[in-house]
Design an enzyme around this catalytic site. Structure first.
Site, short mmCIF file in Angstrom:
data_model
loop_
_atom_site.label_atom_id
_atom_site.label_comp_id
_atom_site.label_asym_id
_atom_site.label_seq_id
_atom_site.Cartn_x
_atom_site.Cartn_y
_atom_site.Cartn_z
N GLY A 127 0.88 -0.83 -0.07
CA GLY A 127 0.00 0.28 0.20
C GLY A 127 0.95 1.25 -0.18
N VAL A 145 1.43 3.95 2.28
CA VAL A 145 1.75 3.59 3.54
C VAL A 145 3.04 2.48 3.38
CG1 VAL A 145 2.11 3.83 5.93
CG2 VAL A 145 0.06 5.01 4.59
N GLY A 146 2.61 1.28 3.65
CA GLY A 146 3.96 0.60 3.75
C GLY A 146 5.13 0.40 2.32
N PRO A 187 -2.83 9.16 12.07
CA PRO A 187 -2.63 10.47 10.52
C PRO A 187 -3.50 11.18 9.66
CG PRO A 187 -2.04 7.59 9.60
CD PRO A 187 -2.77 7.64 11.29
N ARG A 209 -8.86 20.48 5.58
CA ARG A 209 -8.43 19.04 5.19
C ARG A 209 -6.90 19.46 5.61
NH1 ARG A 209 -12.60 18.36 5.29
NH2 ARG A 209 -14.28 16.32 4.93
N HIS A 256 -9.20 8.95 -2.07
CA HIS A 256 -9.13 10.25 -1.40
C HIS A 256 -9.31 11.78 -1.86
CE1 HIS A 256 -8.47 7.53 2.01
NE2 HIS A 256 -9.51 8.54 2.42
N TYR A 271 -15.30 3.11 9.12
CA TYR A 271 -13.46 2.69 9.30
C TYR A 271 -13.09 3.20 10.27
CZ TYR A 271 -9.40 3.93 7.86
OH TYR A 271 -7.43 3.75 7.08
N GLY A 324 -3.63 3.61 13.28
CA GLY A 324 -5.05 4.23 13.31
C GLY A 324 -5.76 5.63 11.66
N SER A 325 -6.19 6.66 12.29
CA SER A 325 -6.63 7.33 11.64
C SER A 325 -6.93 8.78 12.15
CB SER A 325 -7.66 7.11 10.76
OG SER A 325 -8.48 7.43 9.59
N SER A 326 -7.51 9.21 11.66
CA SER A 326 -7.61 10.77 12.22
C SER A 326 -8.79 11.12 12.10
CB SER A 326 -7.04 12.04 11.22
OG SER A 326 -8.05 12.46 10.19
N CYS A 327 -9.68 10.47 11.78
CA CYS A 327 -11.12 10.39 11.88
C CYS A 327 -11.81 9.26 13.02
CB CYS A 327 -11.93 9.51 10.43
SG CYS A 327 -11.70 7.64 9.53
N LYS A 370 -10.86 1.38 13.22
CA LYS A 370 -9.52 1.80 13.62
C LYS A 370 -9.63 1.93 15.38
CE LYS A 370 -7.17 1.99 10.10
NZ LYS A 370 -5.72 2.00 10.30
P1 GDP Z 1 -12.68 12.99 4.36
O1 GDP Z 1 -11.12 13.81 4.31
O2 GDP Z 1 -12.98 11.80 4.98
O3 GDP Z 1 -13.60 14.09 3.80
O4 GDP Z 1 -12.45 11.88 2.61
P2 GDP Z 1 -12.12 12.82 1.25
O5 GDP Z 1 -10.81 12.76 0.98
O6 GDP Z 1 -12.73 11.41 0.24
O7 GDP Z 1 -13.11 14.00 1.00
C1 GDP Z 1 -12.21 14.89 1.40
C2 GDP Z 1 -13.14 16.48 1.67
O8 GDP Z 1 -12.61 16.29 -0.41
C3 GDP Z 1 -14.76 16.18 0.87
O9 GDP Z 1 -15.78 17.16 1.33
C4 GDP Z 1 -15.02 15.85 -0.86
O10 GDP Z 1 -16.69 16.10 -0.90
C5 GDP Z 1 -13.72 16.29 -1.40
N1 GDP Z 1 -13.88 16.04 -2.62
C6 GDP Z 1 -14.23 17.85 -3.84
N2 GDP Z 1 -13.88 16.48 -5.00
C7 GDP Z 1 -13.57 15.11 -4.40
C8 GDP Z 1 -13.34 14.13 -5.48
O11 GDP Z 1 -12.85 14.21 -6.52
N3 GDP Z 1 -12.88 12.92 -4.85
C9 GDP Z 1 -13.68 12.73 -3.22
N4 GDP Z 1 -13.14 11.72 -2.35
N5 GDP Z 1 -13.17 14.15 -2.24
C10 GDP Z 1 -13.73 15.71 -2.45
#
Ligand code: GDP
Length: 321
Positions: free
Chosen positions: A19, A21-22, A167, A213, A183, A140, A110-113, A144
């Site tokens: 992966g 991270v790995g 992370p 984010r 993501h 998820y 783990g994860s920040s979520c 975690k």
């Molecule tokens: P989160 O951090 O767990 O919410 O995961 P994501 O990385 O999938 O999404 C982060 C934010 O980016 C959310 O508000 C999404 O709606 C937004 N976002 C905008 N465009 C995209 C896209 O194309 N893909 C994903 N995954 N998220 C998007």
């Protein structure tokens, strides 16, 4: 700084070595004088018997538990059972396998979520289990949290030196660029790249663009994890972040500039925003002596260069979302 745990001459297994991270941990370990244990054939870590058998035949002194079923906001929503079941099985099997095979140390990722949806920002480690979770990734997150508590319980009951790191949002080489499961950062890099190639005028961005984010390059994460393996022992979890926060709208524009896309970003508000802010407090890790190095802009440029050199990655998965 004196080390609590020396890697010199130790056998190290990175569970999840294929992966993002790995692979980054394996790259980082190349500069340590340790022996890396690798799985020649793929071991299904959800399978208890197969995992125990493999670990018994390949015992390690230090295990980085970076294997997980991961995905972005859409994948979490579509595959809740897999996110919960696969991750709980992997964690339980590897942690119990570590105890049975006498691993001296284990670092669980783990994860920040894991933090509550309404946790005070930046989120401190002691916010864990103080409120309800963000519903878009609760499956998820619960898995975690179970992994964190498993590591803590093995420390309490068996005296195992198992630690957990949380992370923030990660990105870098070998990320998942499949738009349905990825993501946001790899998704935006791919969309901007394909929009530029197609001379498109718009870059579609999910949600309102307002959520904030924090992003950490995976090589910085790997460096922090090796640092923690050497210098940290304790039941308390430790956050790993960059402290660099950006709105999704600004991120889309930054990615567009780096990729050379000249059109406009458009927001698809039929897609979820998820949690509005997710920034971890890294006071504890900084206090131990570690800080993030790579600025976001530089990290995105590096990831884009990697993607251009590995354009096969874009053959998998649907090109639109
Ligand atoms: P989160 O951090 O767990 O919410 O995961 P994501 O990385 O999938 O999404 C982060 C934010 O980016 C959310 O508000 C999404 O709606 C937004 N976002 C905008 N465009 C995209 C896209 O194309 N893909 C994903 N995954 N998220 C998007």
């Amino acid at each position: 700084m004196s080390e609590l745990f020396s890697l010199t001459g130790r056998r190290v297994w990175v569970a999840g070595e294929r992966g993002m991270v790995g692979r980054a941990i394996v790259r980082r370990l190349a500069s340590e004088r340790c022996e890396i244990v690798t799985a020649a054939a793929r071991v299904d870590l959800r399978d208890q018997a197969a995992t125990f058998a493999w670990m018994a035949a390949n015992p390690a002194d230090l295990i980085f538990l970076a294997a997980a079923k991961v995905g972005g906001i859409s994948a979490n929503d579509r595959l809740p059972a897999e996110f919960l079941y696969d991750n709980m099985m992997i964690e339980a099997n590897v942690i119990e396998g570590a105890r049975r095979t006498g691993a001296a140390k284990l670092l669980f990722l783990g994860s920040s979520c894991i933090y509550p949806k309404h946790a005070e920002q930046p989120m401190r480690e002691d916010a864990l289990l103080t409120g309800v979770l963000e519903p878009t990734n609760q499956w998820y997150a619960i898995a975690k949290i179970a992994g964190i508590m498993l590591a803590q319980s093995y420390r309490r009951q068996y005296g195992c030196d198992y630690i957990s790191a949380q992370p923030t949002n990660l990105y870098g080489p070998f990320d998942n660029f499949d738009l349905q499961g990825s993501h946001v950062l790899p998704a935006l890099i791919r969309k901007a790249h394909e929009a530029r190639l197609a001379n498109a005028m718009t870059l579609p961005v999910w949600g309102s663009g307002a959520p904030l984010r924090e992003f950490l390059h995976v090589d910085d994460l790997a460096d922090a994890l090796v640092f923690l393996a050497k210098h940290y022992s304790g039941e308390e979890i430790v956050n790993v972040g960059s402290g660099e926060e950006i709105s999704i709208g600004d991120l889309a524009r930054m990615v567009g500039d780096i990729v050379g896309f000249r059109g406009d970003t458009v927001f698809d508000t039929s897609k979820p925003d998820g949690t509005m802010r997710k920034l971890v407090d890294t006071g504890k890790l900084n206090g131990l002596g570690w800080n993030a190095h790579r600025p976001l802009q530089e990290g995105i440029a590096d990831t884009y260069r990697w993607l251009l050199d590995n354009s096969d990655t874009l053959r998998t998965g649907p090109a639109t979302a």
